[in-house]
Design an enzyme around this catalytic site. Sequence first.
Site: not given
Ligand code: PGA
Length: 254
Positions: A8, A10, A93, A95, A165, A171, A211
């Site tokens: 992903n 982003k 997601h 976000e 998630e 993150g 992560s």
């Molecule tokens: P990350 O993000 O691996 O940077 O923690 C995962 C995601 O948002 O799908």
Amino acid sequence: MQKHIVANWKMYKTIEEAQQFIVGLEPALAACEAKVLLAVPSTALWNAAKQAAGKPIHIGAQNIDFHTEGAFTGEISAGMVKDAGAQFVIVGHSERRKLFHESSEIVNLKAKAALAAGLTALVCIGETYEERNANAMEATLKSQLLESLSTLSIDQLASVVLAYEPIWAIGTGVAATSKDVYNAHLLCRQVIAGHWGANAAAKLPILYGGSVKPDNARELLETPEVDGLLVGSASLSVDSFSQILLSQQVLNFS
Ligand code: PGA
């Protein structure tokens, strides 16, 4: 079931950067037995999909609007991302849920729009740190899951991939432990089985995200009930994403 490993990206990478990434990934792709998916920015879709044709790599989008068309300035429909070469789309997601105020009801509409356009819907769910500490993790996951998916038929569910998630792991550099991931995935599988039956639940790929890095990918992939990984920041460099793909290969031969 074949493991899924999803990048992903982003809001990162230009068309040119996406192109270079796909070229750079080729050695790892050749050695990897997982299904590899890249969720790229909409601007890079068309070019990345053309480049990926004939390669063991699936290109997808990170978001869609649920309307088919209309006066929605700035929005992009499921049919449009499909037209640009997407095979799947991420919906729900955290976000988008948090920063763009998307409820599970909206996620449900987006999942249905994706499926109607012939895309796989990669539906994300996950609890916050506060919900986890308040012992509300199970209730949160269950309601997000059912509100996002319960109107789908068994046939439609066959084109869904679920990603667990936990928001506190995204993150932050702190992934959930293998035991936590197992428990959450088992819960999701049971909720799915309760609504659509054990057979549909067994067939649904459930991925973990939050992560994921080269040094924990293997352990997470080995965790029972984990059918793959959704990778954010560690998917941005060819080197770290290749290492994650290769941890799947080590798994197959060990
Ligand atoms: P990350 O993000 O691996 O940077 O923690 C995962 C995601 O948002 O799908």
